[in-house]
Structures are given as structure tokens and as C-alpha cells.
Design a protein around this motif. Structure first.
Motif, mmCIF file in Angstrom:
data_model
loop_
_atom_site.group_PDB
_atom_site.id
_atom_site.type_symbol
_atom_site.label_atom_id
_atom_site.label_comp_id
_atom_site.label_asym_id
_atom_site.label_seq_id
_atom_site.Cartn_x
_atom_site.Cartn_y
_atom_site.Cartn_z
ATOM 1 N N THR A 298 11.508 55.859 -64.141
ATOM 2 C CA THR A 298 12.668 56.664 -64.554
ATOM 3 C C THR A 298 12.739 56.804 -66.069
ATOM 4 O O THR A 298 12.933 57.908 -66.602
ATOM 5 C CB THR A 298 13.962 56.017 -64.033
ATOM 6 O OG1 THR A 298 13.903 55.934 -62.608
ATOM 7 C CG2 THR A 298 15.174 56.844 -64.432
ATOM 8 N N GLN A 301 9.856 58.935 -67.486
ATOM 9 C CA GLN A 301 10.017 60.338 -67.108
ATOM 10 C C GLN A 301 11.075 61.021 -67.964
ATOM 11 O O GLN A 301 10.886 62.150 -68.434
ATOM 12 C CB GLN A 301 10.389 60.447 -65.632
ATOM 13 C CG GLN A 301 10.435 61.887 -65.107
ATOM 14 C CD GLN A 301 10.883 61.951 -63.662
ATOM 15 O OE1 GLN A 301 11.941 61.462 -63.298
ATOM 16 N NE2 GLN A 301 10.044 62.547 -62.816
ATOM 17 N N THR A 302 12.206 60.337 -68.192
ATOM 18 C CA THR A 302 13.294 60.936 -68.975
ATOM 19 C C THR A 302 13.017 60.908 -70.480
ATOM 20 O O THR A 302 13.420 61.824 -71.204
ATOM 21 C CB THR A 302 14.616 60.200 -68.695
ATOM 22 O OG1 THR A 302 14.451 58.803 -68.956
ATOM 23 C CG2 THR A 302 15.031 60.385 -67.237
ATOM 24 N N THR A 303 12.308 59.882 -70.964
ATOM 25 C CA THR A 303 12.072 59.746 -72.403
ATOM 26 C C THR A 303 10.869 60.555 -72.868
ATOM 27 O O THR A 303 10.911 61.219 -73.910
ATOM 28 C CB THR A 303 11.859 58.260 -72.783
ATOM 29 O OG1 THR A 303 12.973 57.489 -72.326
ATOM 30 C CG2 THR A 303 11.721 58.105 -74.293
ATOM 31 N N HIS A 305 8.919 62.611 -70.556
ATOM 32 C CA HIS A 305 8.693 63.768 -69.676
ATOM 33 C C HIS A 305 7.297 63.755 -69.047
ATOM 34 O O HIS A 305 6.553 64.735 -69.090
ATOM 35 C CB HIS A 305 8.910 65.077 -70.452
ATOM 36 C CG HIS A 305 10.197 65.113 -71.221
ATOM 37 N ND1 HIS A 305 11.439 65.150 -70.604
ATOM 38 C CD2 HIS A 305 10.457 65.075 -72.576
ATOM 39 C CE1 HIS A 305 12.391 65.150 -71.520
ATOM 40 N NE2 HIS A 305 11.823 65.100 -72.724
#
Length: 489
Positions: A298, A301-303, A305
Motif C-alpha cells: 500500500t 503504491q501510494t508513495t 505509484h
């Protein structure tokens, strides 16, 4: 030199008076084969866990639930990973390693088939619990097998290789999981585990002999029924009569009353305090490690991409650190133990076992604490991903090194209940890991990534107090139990 050949040879038992029976009849090559076999069996636990991590976003999308709910299945997996060995480990200490292995793999295969056909979140959650119940105990049983066939002088190296192979899936699993989830779909993960598990179960049934010393002694007593593998049967036919006579004549007669399955055995081990402080210490270090692995997908993926396949490749750093750490730690444990034993001149019972096995925890603990702190703040500040990846390598190295050290120590002090002792360790670390993985996302949402990992690092610093307690109070308790057992024997 007179007399007939028969007189010279004498009675079988007389010929071997004063000649000690070998600790095990298995040759070095056979012990290596058994080590590889039980290590691969134990790797299914981490394989089933880590191959799943990169697929968490895909599972959430396909089942129309949040990623937090899918993360909860990781928590459930860890809970049953901790609970199930209390039964299977106790069973293997009484009924034998081989039969218990077969039962656990049957449960595992059934769960994998069900997971591949899952249509709802409820099915996913229940079957992940069942899958964990089948796979998790292979670690405790494998540690039991190693305790059966090795002496203290060589056990550290064997446990190092065991832990190293067990942790191969930490490197390979996420890559395969990412590839399957990104190409064939996440359900292909469980079909792969089904096929792999079925093929391995056939090999296990054919090759693995019974090693439980309460049943087969040093291996020279032939087991009965399902406990006898085809290869073990051939080995007993090929062994010389002298080897069997010498071994059997020096093995204490098996008790007429069979030991009962003590499901509460791991809990008794926890309250005896001989190794409790190290078990709690490992549980906390393991909890933080599992927190890092659970949020990795997570956060990256968010930091940064990243895609699912790229996230799977990030996990390589953790797996590489794990394998490097365990292989080097095991060899060092053996050499350090032999050096201390060679220089020790006191009574054997006074040998500083805690010092010989546990003193490197200061180094490994410091490495994990520092790396976890840096990992959290680099993600918090969106520093280049190379920095948290390097931290991930060090965290993996340090965490599994601590586990390898403590597992070897527990097998040393609970040699006749090694599977139950490992189950006690598994119970604590998995329950703490479950608590940590359930709390980490709300914690990050509340105080941020950096401060969350600062808090986790602070908790690990407190573990050094547990290490001091083990070196002092734990040692005194162990010596008292050993004196009591020696006095009653």
C-alpha cells in the motif's frame, strides 16, 4: 586369540559394551536430504503468506471490498498461524513427525482449492484461516525433525539453513504473486500452491522417514504403519545387523504407556520461564517485521505509484536479506558455540548456554531498530525508494537472524519437546504479528508514517530488557528445572 569364531564374536550385545551408539543412524548425506525436505515443507507457510501480499489491491477490487478488509485476512492468517501449531506440534511430539506432516498438507491443499474458487470475502477470510492452519505447523514440525537428528554442536548450522530455505518465499513469493495477479489473475496464485503442494506431498510420503526419538530412537527402531516410508524400509533392510544391534542395545526401552497429546504443552512452556523472555522478545521483533511487510504494498503504491509486478520486485530486498542473514547466522552460531565450549572448564551443567546462543541479539536487534526507524521516515518524506529498499534488506536480515538464534536456543533447552517449544514461539510471534498488522493502518492514519514507525522502534528498544531477564532470571530457572529433572530421572 583362541576359541571358535563364535566364541570370539560373543553375544551381540556384549560385542558393543562400552561402545556408544551413534546419536543418529542417518549419514551426513541423509541428514542433508532430510534438512532440505523439511525446509521446503516449512517454506509453504511463508509461501502462502507472502505470495498473497502483491495481490491485495487486486483481491480488494475483484471482491468489491476495501484494502483494509483484505489486510484483515492477513491478520486472520497470522492468528491461526500462531494457534494451529499448538495442536499439530503437540501431535508430532507424540504420534510422530511423518503422520503429522501428511495431515497438515491435506488440510492445506483443501484450503488452496477452495481459495482458488472463492467468490466472496467471507469465503476468502474463512479459507485463509484454514490454509494457515494447514501450512503454519510445518515450521514447528521441521524444527522438531532437526532436533531429532542433530547434536548441539552442529544444530546451529542446520537451523540456519532451515531458516534460510524457509524464507526463500519471502523473495520469490511476492514476485510470483505479482506476476500471477498482473497476468492470470489472483486466483492463479492458489492453483499454483495447490499443484506445488500436491507434488511435494507425494515426495514427502515416499522419502521422509520417522525421526521422533520417542518412537524410533536414533532411527534404528523400525516404525509401523504409515510412519514407515518406502525409503526408510529400504534403509533398514540395507543396514548391517551389527549397526542395528549396537544401536538398539543402547536405546532405553520405550515406555509401555504412550505419552498423551499435550495440546497445552506450548502454554506450559511459556509459563515455565526457561525461554519465555526470549520468546516474547522475538514476538515483538517479528511483529514489527510483519507490520513492514503488510503495509509495504500500500505505501509503495501510494508513495511511488508502482505496479503490482514492481511491488513484487521490491519484496526481493527483504527475501535476499532473510536468506543471507540465516545462512551466515547459523554458521556463526556453531563456531561460537564450539569456541565457548572449548574454553569452558567448569561443570557441564554450568555452561553459559544463554551467552553462547543469545549474545548476538544485541547486534541484530540494533540493526532492526535503526532500519525500521529510517524506513518509516524515508517513506513519510517520500525520499528516493532506494533508501527504504536498503532498509528492507537490513530489516529482513536482522529479524530472521534473531528468530534463527532463538529457535536454536529453544531446541537446545527443550530437545525432547522441540516441536512444542517452536509452537510456543510461533504462537506468541503470530498473535503479536496479528495485533500489529491490524493496528498499523489506523495508527498511520492517526499519527502518520514516520511517527508510527518511531513508536514501533521504541517498542523494540524495550526488548533488550527481556534479553537481560533471559540472561539472568531465565538462566536460573533453566538450571533449576534441569536439576529437578536430573534428580527425578
Amino acid at each position: 586369540m583362541g576359541g571358535t569364531p563364535e566364541q570370539q564374536r560373543g553375544k551381540p550385545h556384549e560385542r558393543f559394551e562400552g561402545v556408544p551408539a551413534p546419536y543418529t543412524i542417518f549419514t551426513s548425506q541423509q541428514k542433508v536430504l532430510l534438512l532440505i525436505l523439511v525446509s521446503i515443507a516449512a517454506s509453504f507457510s511463508s509461501f502462502a503468506s507472502n505470495i498473497y501480499f502483491p495481490a491485495i489491491p487486486s483481491v480488494a477490487d475483484d471482491l468489491h471490498v476495501s484494502q483494509e478488509l483484505v489486510n484483515l485476512t492477513v491478520t486472520l492468517y497470522l492468528i491461526f498461524q500462531g494457534l494451529s501449531p499448538t495442536f499439530w506440534g503437540a501431535l508430532s511430539d507424540v504420534e510422530g513427525r511423518r503422520i503429522t506432516y501428511i495431515c497438515t498438507f491435506i488440510v492445506f491443499l483443501g484450503a488452496c482449492i477452495g481459495l482458488a474458487e472463492t467468490k466472496s470475502y467471507a469465503q476468502l477470510a474463512v479459507l485463509r484461516c484454514l490454509q494457515s492452519s494447514g501450512s503454519a505447523s510445518t515450521i514447528a514440525i521441521g524444527a522438531g525433525v532437526i532436533g531429532d537428528i542433530t547434536t548441539r554442536e552442529e544444530r546451529g548450522g542446520f537451523m540456519g539453513v532451515f531458516q534460510g530455505i524457509v524464507l526463500v518465499p519471502l523473495a520469490v513469493g511476492p514476485i510470483l504473486g505479482g506476476v500471477f495477479a498482473g497476468t492470470l489473475g489472483w486466483r492463479a496464485i492458489f492453483w499454483f500452491l495447490t499443484i506445488f503442494g500436491a507434488v511435494f506431498l507425494v515426495l514427502l510420503v515416499v522419502i521422509l522417514p520417522e525421526t521422533l526419538r520417542a518412537l524410533v530412537g536414533n532411527g534404528s527402531i523400525a516404525p509401523k504403519g504409515l510412519a514407515k516410508s518406502p525409503l526408510a524400509y529400504l534403509q533398514h533392510r540395507r543396514l548391517s545387523a551389527d549397526t542395528l544391534v549396537r544401536s538398539n542395545s543402547q536405546i532405553p526401552e520405550a515406555p509401555k504407556k504412550k505419552a498423551h497429546i499435550d495440546v497445552l504443552g506450548p502454554l506450559r512452556i511459556l509459563v515455565q520461564l526457561q525461554g519465555t523472555f526470549t520468546i516474547l522478545m522475538v514476538g515483538i521483533f517479528y511483529m514489527v517485521w510483519q507490520i513492514v511487510l503488510t503495509v509495504l504494498s500500500t505505501l509503495f503504491q501510494t508513495t511511488y505509484h508502482l505496479t503490482e509486478i514492481q511491488i513484487g520486485l521490491v519484496f526481493l530486498a527483504n527475501g535476499a536479506g532473510c536468506m543471507a542473514g540465516t545462512l551466515l547466522t547459523g554458521k556463526f552460531l556453531d563456531s561460537d558455540y564450539r569456541r565457548l565450549k572449548r574454553n569452558f572448564n567448569g561443570e557441564p551443567k554450568e555452561f553459559p548456554l544463554e551467552q553462547a546462543r543469545l549474545r548476538t541479539v544485541w547486534l541484530y536487534g540494533g540493526l532492526e531498530i535503526t532500519s525500521t526507524l529510517v524506513f518509516g521516515w524515508t517513506l513519510d518524506k517520500s525520499v528516493h525508494m532506494a533508501v527504504p529498499i536498503v532498509c528492507l534488506f537490513i530489516i529482513g536480515w536482522a529479524s530472521v537472524s534473531i528468530q534463527s538464534v532463538v529457535t536454536t536456543f529453544l531446541v537446545d533447552i527443550y530437545s525432547n519437546r522441540s516441536a512444542s517449544a517452536t509452537a510456543a514461539l510461533n504462537l506468541v510471534r503470530c498473535l503479536l504479528g496479528a495485533a500489529g498488522t491490524a493496528a498499523v493502518m489506523p495508527c498511520i492514519a492517526g499519527i502518520g508514517i514516520g511517527w508510527s514507525f518511531t513508536m514501533f522502534s521504541g517498542i523494540m528498544v524495550g526488548c533488550f530488557g527481556l534479553l537481560i531477564l533471559q540472561m539472568t532470571l531465565g538462566r536460573r530457572t533453566r538450571l533449576r528445572f534441569e536439576d529437578k529433572n536430573n534428580g527425578s530421572s
